[in-house]
Write an enzyme that holds these catalytic residues in place. Structure first.
Site: not given
Length: 258
Positions: A43, A50, A73, A201, A224
């Site tokens: 993402h 990041h 994403e 999520h 993740g």
């Protein structure tokens, strides 16, 4: 069988906290694929906290060469800026197998809500069409219980991704029933409209099997934060294989339940 796409954002968080190239995002993704993961998710955010654009290109090359899917994403409404060409431009360059649209703002720590299709459908429609012209399957991030899935289907979304944060929180508190039922009904509703179902999520080894055994026909989970945290203790290879064992066990449970 549900497939596992490992989100490697947190590898980039660790790298960026010190600068330089370690830990290497592509190397970590390769380790996940070697362990049996079915794909990679990232993402990239406009603030580049990041994953950066160069990471996306490296991961696109890795996933193409490994014959697995890259899931990219992002917020399609976020304007480009230095170092971030915009989500649609990144998708045009990298050609991920799947583009997952998420309505997060720049300041959000993490994605924490789905689209309001009554408000956003008209703006999303041409962007979805553009992504499809780049060969991307398009998934849209939704809250469990989203009341306007018909509009998501009407504007061309191929899949939804159910935001599972509330389920995970309820599961940890020992009262997941209501949130799990909301996820079940949302999945069934999407499927009745011809859309596939993904989920993500705060899914973890502690809650994934119960979720998959209850929610019908989940095609993909992207995980993740929990996976990388667990991997600090167990190692990436063992952690990914643990997830794969849960997916297989859930599949067997669904088959056994008729």
């Amino acid at each position: 069988m549900t497939v596992l796409s490992v989100n490697v954002n947190k590898i980039a968080v660790l790298r960026n906290s010190r600068g330089g190239g370690e830990p290497d995002v592509v190397r970590a993704a390769r380790a996940c694929l070697y362990a049996g993961a079915h794909g990679i998710t990232v993402h990239p955010r406009p603030d580049q906290r990041h994953i950066r654009a160069d990471d996306v290109h490296g991961l696109a090359e890795l996933t193409r060469g490994s014959h697995v899917e890259l899931n990219l994403e992002g917020n399609p409404f976020a304007p480009p800026r230095e170092g971030y060409p915009g989500f649609l431009a990144l998708c045009e360059q990298a050609r991920p197998a799947q583009a997952t649209l998420v309505p997060d703002s720049d300041g959000q720590i993490t994605s924490d809500h789905g689209f309001d299709f009554d408000r956003d459908a008209d703006r999303l429609a041409p962007l979805i069409a553009q992504l499809k012209s780049h060969g991307c399957r398009v998934s849209v991030f939704v809250d469990a219980g989203c009341p306007s899935l018909e509009k998501a289907a009407a504007i061309g979304a191929d899949r939804i991704e159910i935001y599972t944060g509330p389920f995970a929180e309820a599961m940890a508190a020992g009262n997941a029933g209501t949130e799990l039922n909301r996820c079940i009904q949302t999945a069934r509703h999407a499927q009745s409209l011809g859309m596939g179902v993904n989920a993500g999520h705060d899914l973890s080894q502690a809650n994934l099997q119960e979720f998959l055994e209850a929610v019908p026909g989940v095609l993909e989970v992207s995980i993740g934060h929990a996976l990388i945290g667990e991997a600090l203790y167990a190692g990436l290879h063992r952690t990914v294989q643990n997830y794969l064992a849960i997916l297989e066990s859930a599949r067997a449970g669904q088959a056994g339940g008729g």
